[in-house]
Design a protein around this motif. Structure first.
Motif, short mmCIF file in Angstrom:
data_model
loop_
_atom_site.label_atom_id
_atom_site.label_comp_id
_atom_site.label_asym_id
_atom_site.label_seq_id
_atom_site.Cartn_x
_atom_site.Cartn_y
_atom_site.Cartn_z
N ILE A 38 39.52 44.88 33.65
CA ILE A 38 40.94 44.88 33.25
C ILE A 38 41.07 45.74 32.02
O ILE A 38 40.48 45.47 30.97
N ASN A 39 41.83 46.81 32.14
CA ASN A 39 41.99 47.76 31.04
C ASN A 39 43.46 48.14 30.90
O ASN A 39 44.06 48.69 31.82
N GLY A 40 44.03 47.81 29.77
CA GLY A 40 45.43 48.13 29.54
C GLY A 40 46.37 47.44 30.51
O GLY A 40 47.37 48.03 30.92
N GLY A 41 46.00 46.25 30.92
CA GLY A 41 46.84 45.51 31.85
C GLY A 41 46.63 45.89 33.30
O GLY A 41 47.20 45.27 34.20
N GLN A 42 45.80 46.89 33.56
CA GLN A 42 45.52 47.31 34.93
C GLN A 42 44.18 46.71 35.41
O GLN A 42 43.20 46.68 34.68
N MET A 43 44.18 46.23 36.63
CA MET A 43 43.02 45.57 37.21
C MET A 43 42.36 46.49 38.23
O MET A 43 43.03 47.05 39.09
N SER A 44 41.04 46.63 38.13
CA SER A 44 40.31 47.45 39.10
C SER A 44 38.99 46.78 39.46
O SER A 44 38.34 46.17 38.62
N VAL A 45 38.62 46.91 40.73
CA VAL A 45 37.35 46.36 41.21
C VAL A 45 36.29 47.44 41.12
O VAL A 45 36.49 48.58 41.59
N VAL A 46 35.16 47.11 40.53
CA VAL A 46 34.05 48.06 40.37
C VAL A 46 32.82 47.49 41.08
O VAL A 46 32.45 46.33 40.89
N ILE A 47 32.20 48.32 41.91
CA ILE A 47 31.02 47.91 42.69
C ILE A 47 29.84 48.77 42.27
O ILE A 47 29.93 49.99 42.23
N CYS A 94 45.47 49.17 44.39
CA CYS A 94 45.24 48.22 45.49
C CYS A 94 44.17 47.18 45.19
O CYS A 94 43.85 46.35 46.06
N SER A 95 43.61 47.18 43.98
CA SER A 95 42.51 46.27 43.66
C SER A 95 42.94 44.80 43.77
O SER A 95 42.21 43.97 44.36
N LYS A 96 44.10 44.47 43.22
CA LYS A 96 44.56 43.08 43.26
C LYS A 96 44.80 42.64 44.70
O LYS A 96 44.44 41.53 45.11
N GLU A 97 45.41 43.53 45.48
CA GLU A 97 45.68 43.22 46.89
C GLU A 97 44.37 43.03 47.65
O GLU A 97 44.27 42.13 48.51
N VAL A 98 43.37 43.85 47.34
CA VAL A 98 42.06 43.72 47.98
C VAL A 98 41.46 42.35 47.69
O VAL A 98 40.93 41.67 48.58
N LEU A 99 41.53 41.92 46.43
CA LEU A 99 40.97 40.62 46.05
C LEU A 99 41.63 39.47 46.80
O LEU A 99 40.95 38.56 47.30
N PHE A 100 42.96 39.52 46.93
CA PHE A 100 43.66 38.46 47.66
C PHE A 100 43.34 38.51 49.16
O PHE A 100 43.06 37.48 49.78
N ASP A 101 43.38 39.71 49.74
CA ASP A 101 43.14 39.84 51.18
C ASP A 101 41.71 39.47 51.56
O ASP A 101 41.47 38.97 52.66
#
Length: 321
Positions: A38-47, A94-101
């Motif tokens: 989470i950076n600057g209010g933006q959420m991203s998934v890192v693998i 799309c990271s948040k949507e990916v986490l929910f889906d």
């Protein structure tokens, strides 16, 4: 390449292309080796992974289901094995949507965002999705302590046990995955290694079943060949050990028999014995390496049990003297 890496590449090449299965694969990959930034209010998934092919899996799924693309770069920090690792970043769009889906996040009753530590049962509801999930975890979390030899001198072969393990950061994830494997007929055991949780399989038959289930058929053949080689070698070793033990037993018995004959010879002379015993004494002294069966053959007209009886008579006589 190692046996484990070859097997993982085989599994990658056998992945299902159904949309529901692609989501299960993505869920397994993100859950196994993903992080949330989470950076600057933006959420991203890192693998983070040592398998570059994982980028193709993720990118294909993002393109098909979300119309987006991931980014890949080399990890500058070397891991403990000093192997090359890749950082794959799912875009914030799309990271948040990916986490929910993917069943990896939810909104709790208090209305707050939270990550799910176990496996969402809806993501593995159908048999094809359950198998795809297992494949996704296999690709990203499995390691195998199995050395497969491709030719070379037999003396250079050093055998170890059969060992395959899955490594998890959350115990709930490890427990749920163990239950998923068990539902497919694969039994595993769990241990804790520092802050990690490990599921491991050590039975060769279970390993073969798992490899076949995830589509690593060439690896199954390699493993079965290795099992056969090890069984043959073990049988040969057992036979050699048995032969060596018999030789040692024969030599020890012969030494005692020769000592008994020498005692009789020194105390009262061999001439005091019957012609048959004299003949046996002469043969034993002349052939100390022969077994009882061999002495019977040299005697010509005496059975093995007969020779054995006569030798016991000589031993008893020597003991009396």
């Amino acid at each position: 390449m190692s046996f484990a890496r070859d097997a993982r590449i085989e599994v990658i090449n056998s992945l299902c292309q159904n949309e529901c299965c692609k989501l299960s694969e993505l869920s397994a990959i993100v859950h196994s080796c993903g992080e949330l930034n989470i950076n600057g209010g933006q959420m991203s998934v890192v693998i983070k992974t040592d398998m570059q092919q994982v980028y193709g899996i993720i990118n294909d799924t993002l393109k098909r289901l979300y119309g987006d693309f991931a980014e890949i770069m080399l990890d500058e920090d070397l891991n403990i094995n000093k192997s090359v690792r890749y950082i794959i970043t799912v875009p914030p769009s799309c990271s948040k949507e990916v986490l929910f889906d993917c069943g990896l996040a939810r909104i709790n009753p208090q209305g707050n965002f939270e990550l799910i530590k176990g496996i969402d049962e809806h993501i593995i509801e159908s048999p094809c999705c359950a198998l795809s999930y297992i494949k996704g975890v296999f690709i990203t979390s499995s390691t195998a302590g199995i050395k497969i030899f491709e030719g070379g001198p037999d003396e250079d072969r050093k055998f170890s046990g059969y060992h395959l393990e899955f490594i998890f950061r959350e115990e709930e994830f490890a427990d749920d995955f163990s239950a998923l494997l068990f539902s497919q007929g694969i039994s595993s055991k769990k241990s804790k290694r520092k802050h990690l949780f490990v599921l491991y399989i050590k039975e060769a038959e279970q390993l073969s079943d798992l490899l076949a289930m995830v589509g690593a058929f060439k690896s199954v053949l390699k493993l079965q060949n290795e099992i056969t080689v090890r069984q043959v070698r073990n049988n040969i070793n057992r036979q050699n050990n048995c032969f060596s033990a018999n030789v040692e037993k024969t030599a020890t018995a012969a030494m005692k028999q020769i000592a008994a004959i020498e005692r009789i010879k020194n105390k009262r002379g061999l001439g005091s014995l019957s012609d048959g015993l004299i003949r046996l004494c002469e043969l034993r002294l002349a052939h100390p390496e022969e077994s009882i069966e061999g002495l019977a053959g040299l005697m010509g007209n005496v059975t093995k049990s007969g020779v054995n009886h006569q030798l016991r008579k000589l031993m008893k006589l020597a003991e009396e003297l």
